[in-house]
Design a protein around this motif. Sequence first.
Motif, short mmCIF file in Angstrom:
data_model
loop_
_atom_site.label_atom_id
_atom_site.label_comp_id
_atom_site.label_asym_id
_atom_site.label_seq_id
_atom_site.Cartn_x
_atom_site.Cartn_y
_atom_site.Cartn_z
N LEU A 179 0.79 -1.22 0.00
CA LEU A 179 0.00 0.00 0.00
C LEU A 179 0.83 1.28 0.00
N HIS A 180 2.18 1.17 -0.04
CA HIS A 180 2.97 2.39 0.09
C HIS A 180 2.73 3.35 -1.07
N GLU A 181 2.53 2.82 -2.29
CA GLU A 181 2.27 3.72 -3.41
C GLU A 181 0.89 4.37 -3.30
N ALA A 182 -0.08 3.60 -2.84
CA ALA A 182 -1.41 4.17 -2.63
C ALA A 182 -1.35 5.27 -1.57
N TRP A 183 -0.51 5.05 -0.55
CA TRP A 183 -0.44 6.05 0.52
C TRP A 183 0.21 7.33 0.04
N ALA A 210 1.26 7.44 7.58
CA ALA A 210 2.24 7.35 6.50
C ALA A 210 3.43 6.48 6.90
N ILE A 211 3.72 6.37 8.20
CA ILE A 211 4.83 5.54 8.67
C ILE A 211 4.34 4.28 9.37
N ALA A 212 3.06 3.98 9.20
CA ALA A 212 2.49 2.80 9.85
C ALA A 212 2.85 1.54 9.07
N THR A 213 2.54 0.40 9.64
CA THR A 213 2.77 -0.86 8.95
C THR A 213 1.70 -1.07 7.88
N LEU A 214 1.96 -2.00 6.98
CA LEU A 214 0.98 -2.29 5.93
C LEU A 214 -0.33 -2.79 6.52
N ASP A 215 -0.24 -3.61 7.56
CA ASP A 215 -1.45 -4.12 8.20
C ASP A 215 -2.27 -3.00 8.82
N GLU A 216 -1.59 -2.02 9.44
CA GLU A 216 -2.29 -0.89 10.04
C GLU A 216 -2.94 -0.02 8.96
N GLN A 217 -2.23 0.19 7.87
CA GLN A 217 -2.79 0.98 6.78
C GLN A 217 -4.00 0.27 6.15
N ARG A 218 -3.86 -1.04 5.97
CA ARG A 218 -4.96 -1.80 5.37
C ARG A 218 -6.19 -1.80 6.28
N GLN A 219 -5.97 -1.92 7.59
CA GLN A 219 -7.08 -1.89 8.53
C GLN A 219 -7.77 -0.54 8.51
N TRP A 220 -6.99 0.53 8.43
CA TRP A 220 -7.59 1.87 8.39
C TRP A 220 -8.45 2.03 7.14
N MET A 221 -7.95 1.56 6.00
CA MET A 221 -8.70 1.70 4.76
C MET A 221 -10.04 0.96 4.84
N THR A 222 -10.04 -0.24 5.41
CA THR A 222 -11.29 -1.01 5.49
C THR A 222 -12.28 -0.38 6.44
#
Length: 234
Positions: free
Chosen positions: A24-28, A53-65
């Motif tokens: 998800l880094h490019e999406a972020w 922006a400095i979170a883990t991929l799992d944290e970013q994915r959870q936020w998006m959902t």
Amino acid sequence: MTHPKSRWVPVGWAELPGFGEDPLHEAWIALVANCSRPNAAFAPLCREVRQLAIATLDEQRQWMTQRLQPYRVESLAGSSEGKLTSYYEPVYEASRVPTAQFNVPLYQVPAGFVPRRPWYTRQEIETLPEAQAALRGREIAWMADPIDALMLHIQGSGRLRLTEPDGSQRTVRMAFAGTNEQPYRSVQQWLMSQGVSRVSRWPTTPRPGWRRTRSACRSCCGATRATCSSARRT
């Protein structure tokens, strides 16, 4: 939601192919960029976007959902098949320093650059000492082919597979940073007017005559708009 030519149907994240595996880094990067000028609906989310922006991929994915809603785009008749316009960023080989192979520079904007004020033409940039002096030391990278550099200027962004002086490689995203404000001159139309090419689009595969077309193309670009770039590591 119904639009003039389509309707958007809310769906679950599980219906989005590849979402669970995609990095998800490019999406972020895109989400953070949207927060520079957010619309009214997205603005309340920008504080969280920047924090994550400095979170883990799992944290970013959870936020998006939890905070975003995916939609399936359908025709008004209910069909989910159709064509969507997307944006393609070409990838080019390049060098951080000039070499015998890589000798076409990509520049940052020159010192003292004033937006929306006409600057030198592309031909003048390549030939006038005062234009070259203004750009000296502003090189970001060096490409092998002047036509590839021209296409990058026209496209407005792209990616370089950049070789550093120590031999290491990394990918750098090039983005539009400024223009010389000269009128754009269509390369394809010029080639057709000169009888060099009979097609109104660029060849997608090599064929006899393309080398001659590329050579002729270099001579047509003297008044064509030129752009400068900014770089971001990806």
